[in-house]
Design a protein around this motif. Structure first.
Motif, mmCIF file in Angstrom:
data_model
loop_
_atom_site.group_PDB
_atom_site.id
_atom_site.type_symbol
_atom_site.label_atom_id
_atom_site.label_comp_id
_atom_site.label_asym_id
_atom_site.label_seq_id
_atom_site.Cartn_x
_atom_site.Cartn_y
_atom_site.Cartn_z
ATOM 1 N N UNK A 1 1.428 4.288 -2.541
ATOM 2 C CA UNK A 1 1.256 3.062 -2.357
ATOM 3 C C UNK A 1 2.437 2.628 -1.474
ATOM 4 N N UNK A 2 3.621 3.154 -2.081
ATOM 5 C CA UNK A 2 4.714 2.728 -1.060
ATOM 6 C C UNK A 2 4.974 3.430 0.154
ATOM 7 N N UNK A 3 4.326 4.374 0.198
ATOM 8 C CA UNK A 3 4.385 5.104 1.646
ATOM 9 C C UNK A 3 3.270 4.358 2.666
ATOM 10 N N UNK A 4 2.240 4.244 1.984
ATOM 11 C CA UNK A 4 1.292 3.317 2.787
ATOM 12 C C UNK A 4 1.774 2.004 3.292
ATOM 13 N N UNK A 5 2.608 1.475 2.249
ATOM 14 C CA UNK A 5 2.931 0.030 2.831
ATOM 15 C C UNK A 5 4.038 0.054 3.839
#
Length: 252
Positions: free
Chosen positions: A188-192
């Motif tokens: 989720x951090x990566x996609x954000x």
């Protein structure tokens, strides 16, 4: 460059590309996009519960990417794909290439009635940093597009296959990694942060040659690789498309 998400083969991707009405561009775009999607599909096999292994080729080096590239390329090109295709490279630039030295392009294929020569590079990038820390990433982009694909222009003109032209295609794959001690919600951090990451890479690379296509494979949680307190949550491809060159076998 505009961004859009897409689900292919149950995998999530972010795509970004320039606008163009040129026929060669459409062919290069389609080949690159389908190749990247196909590579992600093949990579899923390396996450095997049956054999209790997870060794995805994209966490290694450039040579190991051939494990994913060649079968997809051969399928897309109906078997007309060649790895390590012999070429003559001509350059008088000191320190770059020996004049008229024997060399190879990583791949040659025929797709949609065009000959395509492909050079591939691989790098790593910490997506959590505000700047591109690895100078080798930029140097490899320069070497691929300016030196290698630039030095084969004369030899390409002697190709004899009866196609519409020869497209030079530079593909730079970048394995994204986190800083140390990644959190459990690393995907989720990566996609954000991925759009900021792509903007950063684009600004850095365009000082050498502007990418024409960029895409991110947003790996499922069970595909995120962990090693030495780092996580590898995504794979990027950055591509440069060169206008087709008329050659000996051109139909026109």
């Amino acid at each position: 460059m505009n961004f859009r998400h897409s689900i292919r083969n149950s995998q999530s991707f972010l795509f970004s590309a320039k606008e163009s009405d040129d026929a060669y561009y459409d062919v290069a775009y389609e080949l690159t996009k389908k190749l990247f999607i196909g590579m992600a599909k093949y990579a899923l096999a390396f996450n095997s519960t049956k054999y209790d292994i997870y060794e995805p080729p994209f966490v290694f080096r450039e040579r190991q990417l051939d494990t994913l590239i060649m079968p997809v390329l051969a399928s897309l090109c109906k078997g007309l794909a060649f790895a390590e295709y012999p070429m003559i490279r001509n350059s008088q630039k000191k320190g770059l290439e020996i004049e008229k030295s024997q060399g190879r392009v990583d791949y040659w294929c025929i797709y949609k009635d065009y000959s395509v020569v492909i050079e591939v590079k691989h790098s790593y990038d910490n997506f959590e940093t505000p700047c591109t820390n690895d100078e080798r990433l930029l140097q490899r982009w320069r070497t691929m597009n300016i030196v290698q694909l630039g030095n084969v222009k004369d030899d390409i003109k002697h190709f004899e296959e009866r196609t519409k032209g020869v497209i030079r295609l530079g593909l730079h794959f970048v394995t994204s990694h986190s800083s140390t001690n990644p959190s459990d919600n690393i995907r989720e951090t990566y996609i954000s942060q991925e759009r900021v990451m792509l903007d950063r890479l684009y600004k850095d690379l365009k000082t050498v040659a502007s990418p024409d296509f960029m895409s991110v494979w947003e790996m499922d949680k069970d595909m995120v690789y962990y090693d030495n307190d780092r996580a590898y949550p995504g794979l990027i491809v950055m591509a440069k498309f060169f206008k087709d060159i008329k050659h000996k076998g051109s139909e026109d």
